[in-house]
Scaffold this motif. Sequence first.
Motif, PDB file in Angstrom:
ATOM      1  N   HIS A   3       1.034  -1.543   0.197  1.00 56.43           N
ATOM      2  CA  HIS A   3      -0.095  -0.457  -0.437  1.00 56.43           C
ATOM      3  C   HIS A   3       0.861   1.787  -0.346  1.00 56.43           C
ATOM      4  CE1 HIS A   3      -3.005   3.159   1.394  1.00 56.43           C
ATOM      5  NE2 HIS A   3      -1.945   3.348   2.401  1.00 56.43           N
ATOM      6  N   LEU A   4       2.105   1.239   1.004  1.00 46.59           N
ATOM      7  CA  LEU A   4       2.351   2.375   1.599  1.00 46.59           C
ATOM      8  C   LEU A   4       3.336   2.507  -0.066  1.00 46.59           C
ATOM      9  CD1 LEU A   4       3.860   2.555   4.696  1.00 46.59           C
ATOM     10  CD2 LEU A   4       2.003   3.856   3.758  1.00 46.59           C
ATOM     11  N   ALA A   5       4.094   1.631  -1.094  1.00 48.28           N
ATOM     12  CA  ALA A   5       4.870   1.632  -2.180  1.00 48.28           C
ATOM     13  C   ALA A   5       4.399   2.168  -3.288  1.00 48.28           C
ATOM     14  CB  ALA A   5       5.734   0.121  -2.607  1.00 48.28           C
ATOM     15  N   ALA A   6       3.005   1.534  -3.815  1.00 45.08           N
ATOM     16  CA  ALA A   6       1.859   2.048  -4.412  1.00 45.08           C
ATOM     17  C   ALA A   6       1.876   3.803  -4.314  1.00 45.08           C
ATOM     18  CB  ALA A   6       1.287   1.206  -4.364  1.00 45.08           C
ATOM     19  N   GLU A   7       1.493   4.155  -3.206  1.00 43.19           N
ATOM     20  CA  GLU A   7       1.060   5.444  -2.626  1.00 43.19           C
ATOM     21  C   GLU A   7       2.482   6.968  -2.508  1.00 43.19           C
ATOM     22  OE1 GLU A   7      -1.558   7.189   0.463  1.00 43.19           O
ATOM     23  OE2 GLU A   7      -2.772   6.330  -1.125  1.00 43.19           O
ATOM     24  N   LEU A   8       3.442   5.980  -2.774  1.00 42.93           N
ATOM     25  CA  LEU A   8       4.334   6.841  -2.826  1.00 42.93           C
ATOM     26  C   LEU A   8       5.564   6.434  -4.015  1.00 42.93           C
ATOM     27  CD1 LEU A   8       6.811   7.844  -0.834  1.00 42.93           C
ATOM     28  CD2 LEU A   8       8.026   5.741  -0.545  1.00 42.93           C
ATOM     29  N   GLY A   9       4.772   5.934  -4.883  1.00 41.23           N
ATOM     30  CA  GLY A   9       5.331   5.860  -6.605  1.00 41.23           C
ATOM     31  C   GLY A   9       4.389   6.996  -7.093  1.00 41.23           C
ATOM     32  N   HIS A  10       2.822   6.638  -6.687  1.00 39.31           N
ATOM     33  CA  HIS A  10       1.664   7.637  -6.778  1.00 39.31           C
ATOM     34  C   HIS A  10       2.214   9.144  -6.875  1.00 39.31           C
ATOM     35  CE1 HIS A  10      -2.559   9.693  -7.617  1.00 39.31           C
ATOM     36  NE2 HIS A  10      -2.627   8.377  -8.405  1.00 39.31           N
ATOM     37  N   GLY A  11       2.359   9.414  -5.315  1.00 42.97           N
ATOM     38  CA  GLY A  11       3.050  10.780  -5.363  1.00 42.97           C
ATOM     39  C   GLY A  11       3.848  10.882  -5.998  1.00 42.97           C
ATOM     40  N   LEU A  12       5.736  10.514  -6.310  1.00 40.93           N
ATOM     41  CA  LEU A  12       6.449  10.713  -6.536  1.00 40.93           C
ATOM     42  C   LEU A  12       5.891  10.910  -8.160  1.00 40.93           C
ATOM     43  CD1 LEU A  12       8.889   8.444  -5.496  1.00 40.93           C
ATOM     44  CD2 LEU A  12       9.029  10.938  -4.803  1.00 40.93           C
ATOM     45  N   ALA A  13       5.345  10.535  -8.802  1.00 42.02           N
ATOM     46  CA  ALA A  13       5.243  10.507 -10.076  1.00 42.02           C
ATOM     47  C   ALA A  13       4.113  11.320 -10.617  1.00 42.02           C
ATOM     48  CB  ALA A  13       4.512   8.886 -10.526  1.00 42.02           C
TER      49      ALA A  13
END
Lengths: 381, 381
Positions: B143-153
């Motif tokens: 969940h966090l990795a997806a959130e982080l990937g989304h936020g950075l992108a």
Amino acid sequence: MTGTARDERLRAARAYLAAVAEPPAPALAGCVAEHGPVRVAELVHRGVAPAAVADEVEARREHVSGAGLLAATRSSGARLLVPEDPDWPAERFALLAGAAEVGVPGLAAPLALWVRGRAELGPALASSVAVVGARAATGYGEHLAAELGHGLAASGVAVVSGAAYGIDGAAHRGALAAGGTTVAFLACGIDVDYPAGHGRLLRAIATQGLVATEYAPGTTPRRHRFLVRNRLIAACGHGTVVVEAGARSGAGNTANTTDALGLPLMAVPGPVTSASSVGCHDMVRAGKAVLVTSTAQVLEMINPLGAAPPVDPVAADRPTDALEPRARRLHDAIVACNGADSGRLARECGLPVRTVRALLPELELAGLVERKEGGWIAAGG
Amino acid sequence: MTGTARDERLRAARAYLAAVAEPPAPALAGCVAEHGPVRVAELVHRGVAPAAVADEVEARREHVSGAGLLAATRSSGARLLVPEDPDWPAERFALLAGAAEVGVPGLAAPLALWVRGRAELGPALASSVAVVGARAATGYGEHLAAELGHGLAASGVAVVSGAAYGIDGAAHRGALAAGGTTVAFLACGIDVDYPAGHGRLLRAIATQGLVATEYAPGTTPRRHRFLVRNRLIAACGHGTVVVEAGARSGAGNTANTTDALGLPLMAVPGPVTSASSVGCHDMVRAGKAVLVTSTAQVLEMINPLGAAPPVDPVAADRPTDALEPRARRLHDAIVACNGADSGRLARECGLPVRTVRALLPELELAGLVERKEGGWIAAGG
């Protein structure tokens, strides 16, 4: 005057002084340190104390009775602990006096403590850790606080906290379950059950450890009293662990005091999705707290020399871990090819054939590979 | 020779050199830097390369064909990216060459890259973060990795990772969902779908970003290749975030390389009860990684000047926060007593009556208290 009468007069003076000013009372504490409690109690009662002290005591000086407080103390099953007693935790409170002297505000040592319970406070705090955190704790936080309280108590370390709902209560309970010592500092009188739902817990703490407060019998809890009380919790641990703390939390105040006293501050991390761990993560990010994840890591912080060597049950060794990189690369290729000669293995792993030929006997001797008709295979493969 | 023929010869030489030695090949890389790829490819093929290089290339020099590799590259829909191309990420790989020069082993820059996808690698990595972690991730970690990937992108930062199950895949998916750029570095040939279940993800990454590898077409993944590949992930981010990592994890290797390259290393904490966060907590405890809990904190680390001011939605102000301590203490007493005169309030909070009388109008003007028949009460109370 007999010894008993002298002792009674001293205790009455200390009870009067502890109740006549709202803690912390730095001017009064300084005056008592200089002139002694009996003399200062007289001056205060007669309204002739120095100006700075007068400000702290004016409102209550005619409304408080030392003898009356001692009677109320006895009838509530408590006792008054004073700095003149052998079990007064002088070293811990010297930290407060020292910080107050160098100008940290609000850190005066208490003038006396009302205590209830079997333990002797000073000896109990010879080895101790404060465990604090949010009242609005999660199941995760309470679980950890209980584990930590249990682990510390089982290691002979007293668990100091504030008897609040959430983390505090869980830490006390963990220590009690381990049959260890735990000390609760209240923000109200020793005869006030607060929080209401913790009356039974407070009695259990008194059975096995100690409930303590600098507030006179009958004093009700008040928001600023929790903050003032927190300095006693911070000083009475040889370090403070914050298990869960929101972005604004009383635990943050205890943490700051721990820092101001030069004691180790530790914080337990949690899910970043949990608002209850925000304060802990912030302390670590700010470099104020050391991240800890186990009782062993806490013990290591408060007692670096006596720490047990770290045990890591997860990182089990693999038989190929000891191999040098080229041998490991070759072993990988043998596993992947499952029956190849040295020429093919050389191409597979990009090593010279002579190197492969030199490494194969080593792997064979180590019991990691075997030579079969079709070529080299991993042992047992 | 025409320009096209010259370009074809260069690419064939680079493909040959990239395939003939198992990466990283520091001696070969150094030789190519000195003499150029076409000349070194000839020397290697003829078996007359310097001794150190010969060790790296001996096993495969007669088994690899540059022209054949280029044909295989084209037929798999990929292209060969070489240092002579304008979109080669020269700055990122200069970090590797620099670290290799000062003696950090195993950090040679790649000799060429096979890439598939729309993005141009160099420009994509102008702003980028590596997000890595355990394959055996928890739902929390993914969940966090997806959130982080989304936020950075979504912030225009490319997400670099390794296309593995668990954290890597979640980070790529988050970036894809944000319509951003993401780059996957493989530990196998560009034509090998690994892991098998990520074929569709790899195609999606190629549509929106880039899949890249230094391994020639047909190369199968091998344990040491994941470790070797990790240096490219570390170098291609302007910092690395480890989301979840067990006590032993490939992410730890990427973390170490990030550190060796002098790039910021960050770790996301998690429950201490989770084996998947042990590696992250260890990195923070060792002072190697900075604890991060949000995309904003990651952006702040890689771009301190452009960071947005921290927003803390939890720590909402209370109306009494601005009061000085004595006024707050008085306010607490008014709330608690609910109708008391200044004398009683003075005793309650231990302040001189004249101080209480001076503070009451301030609190009244601030709209915090009101005077009623029975005494002072909190406003609205």
